[in-house]
Design a protein around this motif. Structure first.
Motif, PDB file in Angstrom:
ATOM      1  N   GLY A 218       8.396   5.754 -15.507  1.00  0.00           N
ATOM      2  CA  GLY A 218       9.160   4.889 -16.149  1.00  0.00           C
ATOM      3  C   GLY A 218       7.827   3.690 -16.906  1.00  0.00           C
ATOM      4  O   GLY A 218       6.892   4.153 -16.782  1.00  0.00           O
ATOM      5  N   LEU A 219       8.353   2.848 -17.311  1.00  0.00           N
ATOM      6  CA  LEU A 219       7.434   1.774 -18.192  1.00  0.00           C
ATOM      7  C   LEU A 219       6.468   1.216 -17.051  1.00  0.00           C
ATOM      8  O   LEU A 219       6.634   0.614 -16.162  1.00  0.00           O
ATOM      9  N   GLY A 220       5.242   1.220 -17.505  1.00  0.00           N
ATOM     10  CA  GLY A 220       4.003   0.567 -17.035  1.00  0.00           C
ATOM     11  C   GLY A 220       3.517   1.094 -15.754  1.00  0.00           C
ATOM     12  O   GLY A 220       2.546   0.298 -15.241  1.00  0.00           O
ATOM     13  N   ALA A 221       4.004   2.093 -15.003  1.00  0.00           N
ATOM     14  CA  ALA A 221       3.469   2.368 -13.778  1.00  0.00           C
ATOM     15  C   ALA A 221       3.172   3.907 -13.367  1.00  0.00           C
ATOM     16  O   ALA A 221       3.989   4.316 -12.557  1.00  0.00           O
ATOM     17  N   PRO A 222       2.787   4.667 -13.929  1.00  0.00           N
ATOM     18  CA  PRO A 222       2.490   6.203 -14.010  1.00  0.00           C
ATOM     19  C   PRO A 222       1.995   6.247 -12.455  1.00  0.00           C
ATOM     20  O   PRO A 222       2.223   7.415 -11.937  1.00  0.00           O
TER      21      PRO A 222
END
Length: 124
Positions: free
Chosen positions: A3-7
């Motif tokens: 998801g957005l911003g936190a692999p």
């Protein structure tokens, strides 16, 4: 696809998947690295990036998983390159509550108990 911003939160999952064979975690521009180039506010650019990555994966077709907003990207990338995807896994996908035909499974997340009326359909 994270998801957005936190692999980084998917690293342990990646390690477990790698026990069964090659596994990759994509850091799509605008999704992970804060120093990365921001993508437009559409799914086209990230989905195109994933589709281009799928085009060069040597052991295709692949099992493609997307979490949260990454699920939308994985879905759109699969539409762009269906021959490269064996299975698509959508993990806690996010979709707009007012999407036509979208089932309101948990109405409180979409503005209250009656929020689904007229915008989606409730499950039977």
């Amino acid at each position: 696809m994270p998801g957005l911003g936190a692999p980084g939160y998917l690293l342990r999952t990646l390690e477990r998947c790698a026990r069964s064979g090659p596994a990759l975690l994509l850091d799509v521009p605008g999704f992970g690295d804060p120093a990365g180039r921001a993508c437009p506010e559409t799914l086209g650019s990230p989905a195109d990036t994933v589709a281009r990555c799928l085009a060069v994966v040597p052991r295709a077709p692949v099992n493609l998983a997307g979490h949260s907003s990454g699920a939308q990207v994985a879905l759109h990338a699969t539409v762009r390159a269906p021959e490269r995807v064996r299975a698509l896994v959508l993990l806690v996908p996010t979709f707009p509550c007012d999407l036509p035909g979208h089932p309101v499974l948990i109405p409180r997340h979409c503005g209250g108990a009656g929020a689904g009326a007229g915008r989606g359909r409730t499950p039977s």
